[in-house]
Enzyme design. Structure first.
Site, PDB file in Angstrom:
ATOM      1  N   ASP A  99       0.836  -1.196   0.000  1.00 19.11           N
ATOM      2  CA  ASP A  99       0.000   0.000   0.000  1.00 19.11           C
ATOM      3  C   ASP A  99       0.875   1.252   0.000  1.00 19.11           C
ATOM      4  OD1 ASP A  99       0.938  -0.475   2.588  1.00 19.11           O
ATOM      5  OD2 ASP A  99      -0.991  -0.170   3.570  1.00 19.11           O
ATOM      6  N   ASP A 102       7.082   3.694   3.588  1.00 19.42           N
ATOM      7  CA  ASP A 102       7.332   4.828   4.479  1.00 19.42           C
ATOM      8  C   ASP A 102       8.827   4.841   4.817  1.00 19.42           C
ATOM      9  OD1 ASP A 102       6.742   6.919   6.249  1.00 19.42           O
ATOM     10  OD2 ASP A 102       6.143   5.593   7.855  1.00 19.42           O
ATOM     11  N   THR A 103       9.234   4.271   5.953  1.00 14.07           N
ATOM     12  CA  THR A 103      10.659   4.209   6.277  1.00 14.07           C
ATOM     13  C   THR A 103      11.396   3.211   5.376  1.00 14.07           C
ATOM     14  OG1 THR A 103      10.357   2.437   7.891  1.00 14.07           O
ATOM     15  CG2 THR A 103      10.198   4.698   8.714  1.00 14.07           C
ATOM     16  N   GLY A 104      10.674   2.249   4.817  1.00 13.72           N
ATOM     17  CA  GLY A 104      11.283   1.208   3.997  1.00 13.72           C
ATOM     18  C   GLY A 104      11.681  -0.029   4.788  1.00 13.72           C
ATOM     19  N   THR A 106       9.856  -2.245   6.609  1.00 16.61           N
ATOM     20  CA  THR A 106       9.022  -3.428   6.366  1.00 16.61           C
ATOM     21  C   THR A 106       9.452  -4.103   5.076  1.00 16.61           C
ATOM     22  OG1 THR A 106       7.162  -2.251   7.382  1.00 16.61           O
ATOM     23  CG2 THR A 106       6.621  -4.227   6.111  1.00 16.61           C
ATOM     24  N   LEU A 107       9.571  -3.286   4.038  1.00 15.98           N
ATOM     25  CA  LEU A 107       9.893  -3.835   2.727  1.00 15.98           C
ATOM     26  C   LEU A 107      11.290  -4.440   2.675  1.00 15.98           C
ATOM     27  CD1 LEU A 107       8.927  -4.174  -0.150  1.00 15.98           C
ATOM     28  CD2 LEU A 107       9.834  -1.910  -0.662  1.00 15.98           C
ATOM     29  N   LYS A 130       6.428   7.459   0.360  1.00 19.43           N
ATOM     30  CA  LYS A 130       6.798   8.638   1.165  1.00 19.43           C
ATOM     31  C   LYS A 130       8.314   8.712   1.200  1.00 19.43           C
ATOM     32  CE  LYS A 130       3.357   8.668   4.797  1.00 19.43           C
ATOM     33  NZ  LYS A 130       3.203   8.444   6.247  1.00 19.43           N
ATOM     34  N   ASP A 158      -5.527   2.230   6.640  1.00 19.18           N
ATOM     35  CA  ASP A 158      -6.348   2.456   7.833  1.00 19.18           C
ATOM     36  C   ASP A 158      -5.685   3.398   8.826  1.00 19.18           C
ATOM     37  OD1 ASP A 158      -4.243   0.667   8.698  1.00 19.18           O
ATOM     38  OD2 ASP A 158      -5.422   0.360  10.508  1.00 19.18           O
TER      39      ASP A 158
HETATM   40  P1  5GP Z   1       7.571   1.225   6.631  1.00 17.18           P
HETATM   41  O1  5GP Z   1       8.104  -0.064   7.164  1.00 17.18           O
HETATM   42  O2  5GP Z   1       7.943   1.521   5.205  1.00 17.18           O
HETATM   43  O3  5GP Z   1       7.909   2.375   7.548  1.00 17.18           O
HETATM   44  O4  5GP Z   1       6.000   1.171   6.754  1.00 17.18           O
HETATM   45  C1  5GP Z   1       5.214   0.454   5.917  1.00 17.18           C
HETATM   46  C2  5GP Z   1       3.857   0.218   6.529  1.00 17.18           C
HETATM   47  O5  5GP Z   1       3.510   1.199   7.517  1.00 17.18           O
HETATM   48  C3  5GP Z   1       2.800   0.322   5.461  1.00 17.18           C
HETATM   49  O6  5GP Z   1       2.611  -0.896   4.787  1.00 17.18           O
HETATM   50  C4  5GP Z   1       1.594   0.759   6.275  1.00 17.18           C
HETATM   51  O7  5GP Z   1       0.978  -0.375   6.833  1.00 17.18           O
HETATM   52  C5  5GP Z   1       2.178   1.597   7.388  1.00 17.18           C
HETATM   53  N1  5GP Z   1       2.134   3.023   7.042  1.00 17.18           N
HETATM   54  C6  5GP Z   1       3.179   3.844   6.801  1.00 17.18           C
HETATM   55  N2  5GP Z   1       2.773   5.093   6.514  1.00 17.18           N
HETATM   56  C7  5GP Z   1       1.424   5.065   6.570  1.00 17.18           C
HETATM   57  C8  5GP Z   1       0.422   6.055   6.366  1.00 17.18           C
HETATM   58  O8  5GP Z   1       0.635   7.233   6.050  1.00 17.18           O
HETATM   59  N3  5GP Z   1      -0.882   5.632   6.507  1.00 17.18           N
HETATM   60  C9  5GP Z   1      -1.209   4.360   6.850  1.00 17.18           C
HETATM   61  N4  5GP Z   1      -2.506   4.064   6.960  1.00 17.18           N
HETATM   62  N5  5GP Z   1      -0.277   3.402   7.056  1.00 17.18           N
HETATM   63  C10 5GP Z   1       1.020   3.754   6.905  1.00 17.18           C
END
Ligand code: 5GP
Length: 178
Positions: A99, A102-104, A106-107, A130, A158
């Site tokens: 979806d 964000d920070t990357g 998770t991916l 982002k 969500d």
């Molecule tokens: P990352 O590991 O890249 O920081 O975060 C990825 C996950 O964080 C996304 O798959 C999502 O579930 C959640 N997330 C990050 N930013 C947002 C946001 O702006 N809105 C929502 N609803 N979830 C987010």
């Protein structure tokens, strides 16, 4: 209770148009190949359902779910696969559907986990990106829309399990004091 307000960032029409464009790019890149689509639950399900209906290539679809520990709006470093794939991806062309990146974190954890299983290739398609929030470098091959550093909801995304069904994508903002 904190009041929130929603500000429209991308309308349903804009999202549909962009998804059709992404599907064309992906279909062209994978012509004649069979793609193992890996959706990252839960946020991917609306985007994934829309995207695959425009793809012109053979696909299989499976899902993973990653538990992240931390507050509701932030991702902490540690990730665990709470739902694993039911398919073997050895030698397969994998396309991860997210979806939002964000920070990357998770991916990058997920890619490291899947790489061990020896797929032929791994690419990533995210509805939203982002870039300003990135903490680890990850290659995102197909991006629907870039977003600023705001928390977004709708189209599968969500806040505390609310707003996933909104057809558009919205910034979730604190309500202005009266
Ligand atoms: P990352 O590991 O890249 O920081 O975060 C990825 C996950 O964080 C996304 O798959 C999502 O579930 C959640 N997330 C990050 N930013 C947002 C946001 O702006 N809105 C929502 N609803 N979830 C987010």
């Amino acid at each position: 209770m904190m009041q929130e307000r929603l500000q429209l960032l991308f309308s349903r029409e804009q999202i549909e148009q962009r998804i059709r464009e992404l599907a064309e790019l992906i279909s062209a890149d994978y012509t004649g190949r069979h793609v193992a689509i890996v959706g990252v639950l839960k946020g991917c399900f609306v985007f994934l359902a829309d995207l695959i209906r425009h793809l012109n290539v053979d696909i299989t679809v499976d899902f993973v779910q990653v538990a992240s520990y931390g507050s509701r709006r932030e991702t902490a470093g540690a990730c665990t696969l709470v739902k694993d794939l039911g398919i073997d991806i050895d030698g397969r062309d994998v396309l991860i559907i997210e979806d939002i990146i964000d920070t990357g974190l998770t991916l990058s954890n997920l890619i490291a986990d899947l790489r061990v299983r020896a797929p032929a290739s791994i690419r990533v398609c995210a509805l939203l990106n982002k870039q300003a929030r990135r903490r680890v470098a990850v290659a995102v091959d197909y991006v629907g829309f870039e977003v600023e550093d705001v928390f977004v909801v709708g189209c599968g995304l969500d806040f505390s399990e609310r707003y996933r069904g909104l057809p558009g994508i919205y910034a979730l903002l604190p309500d202005e004091p009266a």
